[in-house]
Motif scaffolding. Structure first.
Motif, short mmCIF file in Angstrom:
data_model
loop_
_atom_site.label_atom_id
_atom_site.label_comp_id
_atom_site.label_asym_id
_atom_site.label_seq_id
_atom_site.Cartn_x
_atom_site.Cartn_y
_atom_site.Cartn_z
N LEU A 187 0.84 -1.20 0.00
CA LEU A 187 0.00 0.00 0.00
C LEU A 187 0.87 1.25 0.00
CD1 LEU A 187 -2.93 -0.84 2.42
CD2 LEU A 187 -2.98 -0.50 -0.04
N GLY A 188 1.84 1.28 0.92
CA GLY A 188 2.70 2.46 1.03
C GLY A 188 3.50 2.70 -0.23
N ILE A 189 4.16 1.66 -0.71
CA ILE A 189 5.02 1.83 -1.89
C ILE A 189 4.15 2.05 -3.13
CG2 ILE A 189 6.76 0.71 -3.33
CD1 ILE A 189 7.74 -0.71 -0.81
N GLY A 190 3.03 1.36 -3.19
CA GLY A 190 2.13 1.51 -4.35
C GLY A 190 1.63 2.93 -4.47
N ALA A 191 1.19 3.52 -3.36
CA ALA A 191 0.69 4.89 -3.40
C ALA A 191 1.80 5.83 -3.86
CB ALA A 191 0.19 5.30 -2.02
N ASN A 192 2.98 5.62 -3.33
CA ASN A 192 4.10 6.48 -3.72
C ASN A 192 4.44 6.32 -5.19
OD1 ASN A 192 5.78 8.04 -1.51
ND2 ASN A 192 4.74 6.32 -0.55
N THR A 193 4.46 5.08 -5.65
CA THR A 193 4.82 4.84 -7.04
C THR A 193 3.78 5.43 -7.98
OG1 THR A 193 5.86 2.83 -6.29
CG2 THR A 193 5.54 3.07 -8.65
N ALA A 194 2.50 5.29 -7.62
CA ALA A 194 1.44 5.82 -8.48
C ALA A 194 1.56 7.33 -8.59
CB ALA A 194 0.08 5.43 -7.91
N ILE A 195 1.71 8.00 -7.46
CA ILE A 195 1.83 9.45 -7.50
C ILE A 195 3.11 9.83 -8.23
CG2 ILE A 195 2.06 11.55 -6.13
CD1 ILE A 195 -0.69 10.40 -5.99
N PHE A 196 4.16 9.06 -7.97
CA PHE A 196 5.41 9.39 -8.65
C PHE A 196 5.28 9.27 -10.16
CE2 PHE A 196 9.39 8.24 -10.67
CZ PHE A 196 10.17 9.30 -10.30
N SER A 197 4.52 8.29 -10.63
CA SER A 197 4.43 8.14 -12.08
C SER A 197 3.71 9.34 -12.69
CB SER A 197 3.76 6.82 -12.46
OG SER A 197 2.52 6.70 -11.82
N VAL A 198 2.81 9.96 -11.94
CA VAL A 198 2.19 11.19 -12.45
C VAL A 198 3.21 12.33 -12.37
CG1 VAL A 198 0.31 12.84 -12.18
CG2 VAL A 198 -0.09 10.43 -11.74
N VAL A 199 3.91 12.44 -11.24
CA VAL A 199 4.95 13.47 -11.11
C VAL A 199 5.98 13.30 -12.21
CG1 VAL A 199 6.87 14.24 -9.67
CG2 VAL A 199 4.66 13.78 -8.65
N ASN A 200 6.30 12.06 -12.48
CA ASN A 200 7.27 11.74 -13.53
C ASN A 200 6.81 12.30 -14.87
OD1 ASN A 200 9.44 10.42 -14.84
ND2 ASN A 200 8.09 8.72 -15.35
N ALA A 255 1.46 14.06 -22.03
CA ALA A 255 2.44 13.14 -21.46
C ALA A 255 1.70 12.18 -20.54
CB ALA A 255 3.50 13.92 -20.69
N GLU A 256 1.18 11.10 -21.09
CA GLU A 256 0.40 10.18 -20.26
C GLU A 256 1.27 9.55 -19.19
OE1 GLU A 256 -1.73 7.96 -23.81
OE2 GLU A 256 0.23 8.91 -24.07
N PRO A 257 0.80 9.56 -17.95
CA PRO A 257 1.55 8.88 -16.90
C PRO A 257 1.50 7.38 -17.16
CG PRO A 257 -0.13 10.31 -15.99
CD PRO A 257 -0.42 10.19 -17.45
N ARG A 258 2.62 6.75 -17.02
CA ARG A 258 2.63 5.29 -17.15
C ARG A 258 3.84 4.78 -16.38
NH1 ARG A 258 4.37 6.99 -22.41
NH2 ARG A 258 6.62 6.73 -22.46
N VAL A 259 3.86 3.50 -16.18
CA VAL A 259 4.97 2.90 -15.46
C VAL A 259 6.12 2.70 -16.45
CG1 VAL A 259 5.71 0.90 -14.16
CG2 VAL A 259 3.43 1.82 -13.82
N ASP A 260 7.12 3.56 -16.37
CA ASP A 260 8.27 3.42 -17.28
C ASP A 260 9.54 3.16 -16.47
OD1 ASP A 260 8.80 5.78 -16.09
OD2 ASP A 260 8.85 7.00 -17.91
N GLY A 261 10.68 3.26 -17.14
CA GLY A 261 11.94 2.96 -16.48
C GLY A 261 12.16 3.80 -15.23
N ASN A 262 11.86 5.09 -15.33
CA ASN A 262 12.02 5.97 -14.17
C ASN A 262 11.19 5.47 -13.00
OD1 ASN A 262 13.70 7.74 -15.37
ND2 ASN A 262 12.18 9.34 -15.73
#
Lengths: 725, 111
Positions: free
Chosen positions: A99-112, A470-477
């Motif tokens: 939950l913790g890492i998922g929330a961070n990763t999801a928001i980060f992918s938008v920030v990214n 710039a669609e947010p998606r799970v990429d290398g970053n």
């Protein structure tokens, strides 16, 4: 032997070790037999003297295991074994961390997507958004005249392009620069459909560094007033309406009943740099000659490409200089009396004269413009989910500590058997990192799923424009981020338990039932600290969430002036080609209205040229000298009034209370006296002490005068809140 | 078990091995035999524990190993001293002498 050689030759080393030790044993046995011992006895004795073969091998391996990779693999195996032995603990910890890492990763992918990743255009760092912003009107656009001047005279831009997503066609008898977005009726391809388009200058393609995948872009000759009817199709439009036909070039596309020739198809990767994607591109066809003279005043949006090495400030100075040069002598700006034909800097085009609102030049990176206020919002959110992760860390650390009490004995035994402290700490840390990485992987799945949800939740007006580009998606970053967060998290929540456990008194730990003994003072202190930290973090989050809820509650409490419950809206437009006369249009609309009203389940229906809260409303501009009463107005104020044209049922349908006078009736038609309903605020503003009913209302607008004021309606909030169609 | 004592014993075994290997390339079994014979069975070392020590010394670069045939024609791992190992041996012998001299002195004078 280097560690990596050792690593890769692990199998060989193992074999050598085996041969070496067996040689020793066999030699010994042979010697004993030679000394007269029976083979059976010799073997037994040799074994006994040698000691445990497996233990010796293990110790020999451990010599190599001072090399980090070997031990890491060993420790990893051990860690996985330990985690598997406690499935309940592992499951709870992994879920918490997911939950913790998922929330961070999801928001980060938008920030990214919003902050970090470059826009999908070539050398997008050199793309800038150029606008003349009028803070008073919250308007950000530029005049066609300035665009033409900049295009001709600048020294700092490689290229400059203009585009427009506002449809001008229906504006002929409109007031103000309202209109709507550039939606067209597409006919002749199956069911008629509304398609979203944009008008772009010929330089648009080269400025962004994009090229049609099929065919070509517009030429300068096509980008002229009354030029040929040509259209470049977006990829999805081409797929949807032409079935990806490779022979689409030269075919006809009927837009608003006029034939356009398809000359190009954009690649699938192309994204329009605006709030919403444009399905088709049409030439902007700016009348450059009259724009240059400031006779025509079309409003456009401008994108420029900086020359390599040119700074934003330099470009700003260059463009501002050109803009100032084009401005009339500075004295006339303050002159009153509305020089109607003068060169106005004012934004809303066909308004009456008067001093223009001050505009300032803005040159910002395109990415920043598109991100709008999404950037600070996402960074704030990232902070919030960071707190969530910290809380998750504290929780798991607490779990680990509880379990650590039970493991004191195991750790003590390993220490007695010769494991160094550092080795033990590392072992325990590896266990927590393994746990965190497992949580991270689960979190990544969670993030990949929720990114779409988040993206859909952000409205286009709130800077969501960049999400279309710039669609947010799970990429290398994002993967890298998730991995880094997982490892750091593992170390964070694992370090304290690891250090405490290995510090405990070994003798104490070895005693049977040590786990039942009270935990050491240090450990209970640590757990107390963790609890305090957790409560503190939770409190912070709670306060933040509370403030958000309060703001949200306030927004809900704002009375918009109408009752949106159970109101449906529909959007349609008629083409001039099919319905050339006003009369035909109003007949059509009356008929639609009658039919809708007669539908079962419909209580009332109304027509309006726009909806409340829609930023694309028409408006009237009036300077003080055009108002009958100046009492309430200082001499430099321009009054801007949003204006809607509505059918009689509008007030009842939307539940807008009428405070005074009457609303429209069917008799207020073309031939009747022109009338208007004003809202409370305007009435108080224009006629502070008088009864507004029956007052004259002279906007001096195209000769039409709204003479009477039959009523006042309740206050209507016409903010620039985004309206989703 | 006290860490210092095991450290001390380990150091002693290392020194004995270095000393034996200093005489010329030799395989593990022969090292064990020689230590036992020379010490007149004073060191009842668990023979297996020799090998971790050998591997550790090799790992530190004090010994180098080579696979060769013995007189009986079998393949065995032969250990030889490296220059680094020779220096280490000298240092350890010097230390040992100092230590035993000191101990001997105390025993004599305090006796």
């Amino acid at each position: 032997m280097r560690w990596y050689q050792r690593f890769f030759r692990r199998g060989l080393t193992e074999k050598h070790l085996d041969v070496e030790l067996r040689f020793h044993l066999e030699q010994q046995i042979a010697d004993y037999i030679a000394a007269g011992m029976k083979p059976e006895e010799a073997r037994r004795r040799a074994r006994l003297e040698f000691g445990g073969l497996d233990q010796v091998k293990e110790e020999c391996r451990d010599v190599g295991a001072t090399h980090i990779v070997d031990t890491l693999i060993q420790d990893l195996r051990y860690a996985v074994r330990m985690l598997r032995k406690n499935p309940a603990f592992t499951l709870v910890a992994v879920l918490t961390l997911a939950l913790g890492i998922g929330a961070n990763t999801a928001i980060f992918s938008v920030v990214n997507a919003v902050v970090l990743r470059p826009l999908p255009y070539s050398h997008s760092d050199r793309l800038v958004w150029i606008a003349e912003s009028i803070p008073a009107l919250k308007s950000e656009a530029a005049t066609g005249g300035d665009y033409v001047d900049w295009k001709d005279q600048n020294h700092t831009l490689d290229r400059i392009a203009a585009y427009d997503t506002v449809y001008r066609g229906s504006l002929s008898e409109g007031s103000g620069s309202g209109g709507g977005s550039a939606d067209f009726n597409l006919t002749g391809r199956g069911t008629p459909a509304r398609v979203h388009g944009a008008f772009v200058s010929a330089s648009f393609f080269a400025t962004l560094g994009v090229e049609p995948q099929l065919g070509r872009a517009f030429t300068e000759n096509e980008d002229q007033p009354n030029g040929p009817h040509v259209v470049v199709l977006g990829h999805s439009f081409w797929q949807q309406y032409f079935g990806s036909d490779p022979h689409v070039l030269g075919q006809t596309v009927n837009l608003d009943a006029a034939p356009y020739t398809a000359i190009g198809v954009m690649p699938a990767s192309f994204r329009f740099p605006g709030d919403s994607d444009a399905q088709i591109l049409l030439p902007l066809a700016l009348n450059q000659a009259s724009e240059r003279l400031r006779i025509a005043q079309r409003h456009v949006r401008i994108i420029g490409r900086l020359k390599p090495g040119v700074s934003l400030a330099a470009a700003w100075a260059d463009l501002d200089e050109i803009r100032k040069r084009a401005q009339p002598s500075s004295g006339s700006t303050s002159a009153e009396g509305g020089g109607g034909g003068g060169r106005r800097r004012a934004m809303p085009a066909p308004g009456p004269g008067g001093p223009p609102p001050a505009s300032e030049l803005k040159v910002v990176p395109l990415a920043e413009h598109l991100a709008g206020n999404l950037r600070p919002a996402m960074l704030t959110l990232l902070g919030a989910v960071g707190l969530v992760l910290l809380i998750a860390c504290a929780n798991v650390a607490n779990l680990m500590l509880t379990r650590a009490s039970a493991r004191t004995r195991e750790v003590a035994v390993r220490a007695v058997l010769g494991a160094g402290r550092w080795r033990l700490v590392r072992q325990l840390l590896l266990e927590s990192v393994t746990l965190a990485v497992a949580g991270g992987m689960a979190g990544l799945l969670l993030a990949a799923w929720s990114v779409h949800v988040i993206t859909r939740l952000i409205p286009a007006g709130a800077g969501g424009g960049i999400l279309a580009v710039a669609e947010p998606r799970v990429d290398g970053n994002v993967l890298l981020f998730a991995l880094a967060v997982s490892v750091l998290t593992g170390i964070l929540f694992g370090l304290a338990p690891a250090v405490t456990v290995t510090r405990s008194d070994l003798a104490e730990g070895l005693k049977e039932g040590a786990q039942a003994a009270s935990p050491g003072i240090r450990r209970s202190w640590l757990r107390g600290a963790l609890a305090v930290a957790e409560i503190f973090l939770a409190l912070m989050l709670l306060i933040g969430a509370g403030l958000l809820i309060k703001s949200f509650y306030r927004v809900l409490q704002v009375n918009p002036g109408f009752a949106p419950e159970r109101v449906l809206t529909m959007d349609l437009s008629l083409t001039d080609a099919r319905y050339p006369a006003r009369q035909q249009k109003s007949e059509f609309f009356s008929q639609v209205l009658r039919r809708v009203e007669s539908l079962p389940g419909v209580r009332s229906a109304a027509l309006a040229d726009s909806l409340p809260l829609n930023p694309y409303q028409g408006f009237l501009l009036m300077s003080p000298n055009q108002l009958l009463s100046r009492a309430a107005l200082s001499s430099s104020t321009i009054v801007m009034m949003r204006m809607l044209k509505v059918s009689p049922g509008y007030f009842y349908t939307l539940g807008i209370p009428v405070l005074k006078g009457r609303t429209f009736t069917d008799h207020d038609d073309e031939q009747a006296l022109k009338v208007a309903v004003v809202n409370e605020v305007l009435a108080r503003h224009l006629w502070p002490a008088e009864d507004p009913i029956g007052k004259q209302f002279p906007p001096g607008h195209r000769g039409r005068v709204l003479r009477a004021l039959p009523s006042i309606a309740g206050r209507l909030h016409a903010t620039r809140r985004p309206h989703r169609r | 078990m006290s860490e210092e004592r095991s450290e001390f014993l380990r150091g002693t075994l290392d020194m004995l091995i270095l000393k034996v290997v200093a005489l010329g390339p030799i395989h593990g079994y022969a090292i064990a035999q020689r230590i036992q014979r020379i010490s007149r069975d004073f060191f009842q070392l668990q023979q297996g524990s020799l090998y971790p020590a050998l591997h550790r010394l090799e790992d530190r670069g004090w010994l180098k190993a080579e696979w060769r045939a013995t007189e009986t024609g079998r393949d065995a791992k032969f250990y030889a001293l490296t220059p680094k190992g020779r220096k280490q041996l000298e240092a350890e012998v010097k230390n040992w002498d100092k230590l035993t001299n000191a101990v001997a002195l105390i025993l004599r004078t305090a006796g």
